[in-house]
Design an enzyme around this catalytic site. Structure first.
Site, PDB file in Angstrom:
ATOM      1  N   LEU A  74      -9.752   2.717  -0.306  1.00  0.00           N
ATOM      2  CA  LEU A  74     -10.524   1.833   0.568  1.00  0.00           C
ATOM      3  C   LEU A  74     -10.922   0.548  -0.172  1.00  0.00           C
ATOM      4  O   LEU A  74     -11.886  -0.095   0.186  1.00  0.00           O
ATOM      5  CB  LEU A  74     -11.775   2.588   1.058  1.00  0.00           C
ATOM      6  CG  LEU A  74     -12.274   2.297   2.470  1.00  0.00           C
ATOM      7  CD1 LEU A  74     -11.197   2.527   3.513  1.00  0.00           C
ATOM      8  CD2 LEU A  74     -13.499   3.151   2.790  1.00  0.00           C
ATOM      9  N   GLY A 123      -8.614  -6.187  -0.667  1.00  0.00           N
ATOM     10  CA  GLY A 123      -8.105  -7.178  -1.616  1.00  0.00           C
ATOM     11  C   GLY A 123      -6.811  -7.795  -1.136  1.00  0.00           C
ATOM     12  O   GLY A 123      -6.714  -8.281  -0.005  1.00  0.00           O
ATOM     13  N   GLY A 137       1.552  -3.047  -2.440  1.00  0.00           N
ATOM     14  CA  GLY A 137       2.917  -3.472  -2.731  1.00  0.00           C
ATOM     15  C   GLY A 137       3.587  -2.370  -3.514  1.00  0.00           C
ATOM     16  O   GLY A 137       3.214  -1.210  -3.416  1.00  0.00           O
ATOM     17  N   CYS A 168       7.073   1.746  -3.325  1.00  0.00           N
ATOM     18  CA  CYS A 168       6.923   2.914  -2.435  1.00  0.00           C
ATOM     19  C   CYS A 168       6.309   2.566  -1.084  1.00  0.00           C
ATOM     20  O   CYS A 168       7.006   2.570  -0.076  1.00  0.00           O
ATOM     21  CB  CYS A 168       6.072   3.977  -3.123  1.00  0.00           C
ATOM     22  SG  CYS A 168       6.880   4.693  -4.542  1.00  0.00           S
ATOM     23  N   LYS A 205       0.383  -3.687  -9.451  1.00  0.00           N
ATOM     24  CA  LYS A 205      -0.900  -3.053  -9.711  1.00  0.00           C
ATOM     25  C   LYS A 205      -1.080  -2.965 -11.215  1.00  0.00           C
ATOM     26  O   LYS A 205      -0.094  -3.085 -11.970  1.00  0.00           O
ATOM     27  CB  LYS A 205      -0.956  -1.656  -9.078  1.00  0.00           C
ATOM     28  CG  LYS A 205       0.018  -0.660  -9.700  1.00  0.00           C
ATOM     29  CD  LYS A 205      -0.047   0.664  -8.977  1.00  0.00           C
ATOM     30  CE  LYS A 205      -0.542   1.758  -9.854  1.00  0.00           C
ATOM     31  NZ  LYS A 205      -0.517   3.070  -9.240  1.00  0.00           N
ATOM     32  N   ARG A 233       8.220  -4.918  -7.919  1.00  0.00           N
ATOM     33  CA  ARG A 233       8.855  -4.743  -6.611  1.00  0.00           C
ATOM     34  C   ARG A 233       7.812  -4.971  -5.517  1.00  0.00           C
ATOM     35  O   ARG A 233       6.745  -4.375  -5.539  1.00  0.00           O
ATOM     36  CB  ARG A 233       9.459  -3.332  -6.486  1.00  0.00           C
ATOM     37  CG  ARG A 233      10.724  -3.151  -7.298  1.00  0.00           C
ATOM     38  CD  ARG A 233      11.213  -1.714  -7.241  1.00  0.00           C
ATOM     39  NE  ARG A 233      10.288  -0.815  -7.885  1.00  0.00           N
ATOM     40  CZ  ARG A 233      10.376   0.517  -7.837  1.00  0.00           C
ATOM     41  NH1 ARG A 233      11.343   1.096  -7.159  1.00  0.00           N
ATOM     42  NH2 ARG A 233       9.494   1.263  -8.471  1.00  0.00           N
TER      43      ARG A 233
END
Ligand code: UDX
Length: 477
Positions: free
Chosen positions: A258, A261, A265, A268, A331, A338
């Protein structure tokens, strides 16, 4: 089978390499297989071709112990293995939302005719519904072992950046099987996590493959839900961080997934929700999952909103501006770019005429191959130097620890857009920064969100303004 089963792992990406090295660390003999000879050679030499914390030591320990090896040879793998895990990629098909199963098909078609003795072929790749049933039917006819070669489905839920922990101690193990023998084999492979109390859920392969894509669809929905709320906050002046905090404390909702931002991405979630929606439509259940198109659209709108926020922070135009970008990985804890929202935003801002200087702790080499037009720097300070606006796009811990006072002396203008809500807004504002974040109030007059003052609910991690000022003066932040 009296000895421990010998394992093969086809496809040595993030999933396959983590799976192979972790199972070798549990004492199994494991052979990793990849069609990419350079990759197999690198792994055999103990070099990980991507960034994943904690995985390289495990890879090297397995090689040293003689329990782990890598090859490109399917005949060697078929001869070696009792259990064959298929972990190859299932990317998005170009020009459509559907999954491209070419790698899965060629792995299966290469392996099945070589299977001469009883074995279990285990699908781990993320695939659209119906895939397990189709391959389960084909296997006995394609393998010389006939019905001795059986298919099972055992989806993987690992998060990049946490691949080792998620593989050794997953939340749950899903065993999608058609026989007691297949279940017993998977119980033997996972004996160690099972003994440690990891739940083992036995189901059929059709349900098992659906668990994976349904879990990804749910996670994506949760993320897009809070990002949709951020859009509402932007027009009402409410604070999405306070909102997420308050919502997440309801145990029926829960705070995980939750974080508002820049949206999701990576390799997956985006392609998996598209593939699920596309297959549901093929199966005549398109309406049931039509909301996934909206989830995707909300997610992509975050990127546009961030470009707008950057423009606002740069006084209304990006052309000719110097923009410092912190983070291009999709991340933190990963070098994966990707479908990275961060890299897309950086590239779009560059295309709008800005000069974009980038720093990322792990993903710069990969980003440089795709976007040589960005200027790659060796540090946070390097990316910030002379910037008219600074953008924090991936929440690496070292960015959150950056000192706003030190950075203030490096930039041309104290303007920052915190796309991931990683910074202490009050501390940065108290050091003279124009701080902006999607879904949070505090924008200058005349822009969306201008009505708001302080958040109605102050998030727990926010310091009070006075605390921040003191800490700032002390150079502690
Ligand atoms: C995900 C799933 O978690 C995993 O179970 C599945 O097998 C593969 O896809 P991963 O892509 O490694 O794993 O990353 P995850 O940590 O789940 O994050 C996915 C994306 O969502 C990232 O871009 C992340 O920044 C974003 N995210 C995540 C949010 O924006 N908000 C959140 O609250 C959580």
């Amino acid at each position: 089978m009296t000895r421990r089963p010998r394992l093969t792992v086809f496809g040595t990406g993030y999933l396959g390499t983590a799976h192979a090295a972790c199972l070798a660390s549990l004492g199994f003999e494991v052979l990793g297989v990849d069609v990419d000879a350079a990759r197999a050679r690198a792994l055999q030499a103990g070099t990980l071709p991507f960034y994943e914390p904690g995985l390289e030591p495990l890879l090297r320990a397995g090689l040293r112990a003689g329990r782990l090896a890598f090859t490109t040879s399917y005949p060697a793998a078929a001869e070696f293995g009792d259990v064959h895990f298929i972990c190859v990629g299932t990317p998005q098909r170009p020009g459509s939302g559907g999954a491209d199963l070419t790698q899965f098909e060629s792995c299966f078609a290469g392996l099945a005719p070589l299977l001469r003795r009883p074995c279990l072929v285990v699908g781990k790749s993320t695939v659209p519904p119906g895939t397990a049933a189709a391959y389960g039917q084909r296997l006995p006819g394609a393998a010389p072992a006939g019905t001795g070669a059986e298919l099972a489905w055992n989806p993987e839920f690992l998060r990049e950046g946490h691949a080792v922990a998620d593989t050794l101690r997953p939340d749950r193990i899903i065993a999608g099987v058609w026989s007691v023998r297949a279940e017993a084999t998977l119980r033997e492979v996972y004996a160690e996590p099972l003994a440690a109390g990891v739940p083992f859920l036995v189901t059929d392969p059709l349900t098992a493959e659906l668990v994976k894509v349904a879990a990804n669809a749910f996670l994506a929905t949760k993320i897009s839900f809070i990002n949709a709320m951020a859009e509402v906050c932007e027009v009402t002046g409410a604070d999405v961080l306070g909102l997420a905090d308050a919502l997440g404390r309801d145990p029926r909702i829960g705070g995980a997934g939750l974080r508002p931002g820049l949206g999701f991405g990576g390799g997956c979630l985006p392609k998996d929700i598209r593939a699920l929606a596309a297959r549901a439509a093929e199966l005549g259940a398109g309406q049931a999952l039509s909301f996934l198109h909206e989830i995707d659209a909300i997610n992509l709108r975050r990127r546009t909103r961030l470009v707008d926020l950057a423009r606002e922070a740069a006084d209304g135009r990006l052309d000719g501006r110097r923009v410092g970008v912190l983070g291009v990985a999709f991340k933190p804890g990963s070098d994966d770019i990707r479908d990275s929202p961060a890299l897309e935003v950086a590239a779009r801002i560059r295309a709008l005429g800005a000069r974009v200087a980038v720093f990322d702790p792990a993903a710069m080499d990969r980003a440089g191959q795709v976007h040589p037009d960005l200027d790659y720097r060796g540090s946070v300070l390097g990316a910030a130097r002379d910037a008219d606006v600074l953008l924090l796009l991936t929440e690496w811990p070292e960015f959150a620890a950056a000192d706003p006072m030190v950075l203030a002396k490096t930039v041309a203008r104290r303007a920052i857009v915190d796309a991931r809500h990683a910074l202490d807004a009050a501390a940065w504002r108290d050091c003279g920064w124009d701080y902006r974040a999607p879904g949070r109030p505090g924008h200058p007059p005349g822009t969306p969100g201008a009505a708001a003052g302080r958040p109605a609910i102050v998030p727990r991690h926010d310091l009070g303004p006075r605390d921040a000022e003191v800490a700032c003066l002390a150079g502690a932040i």
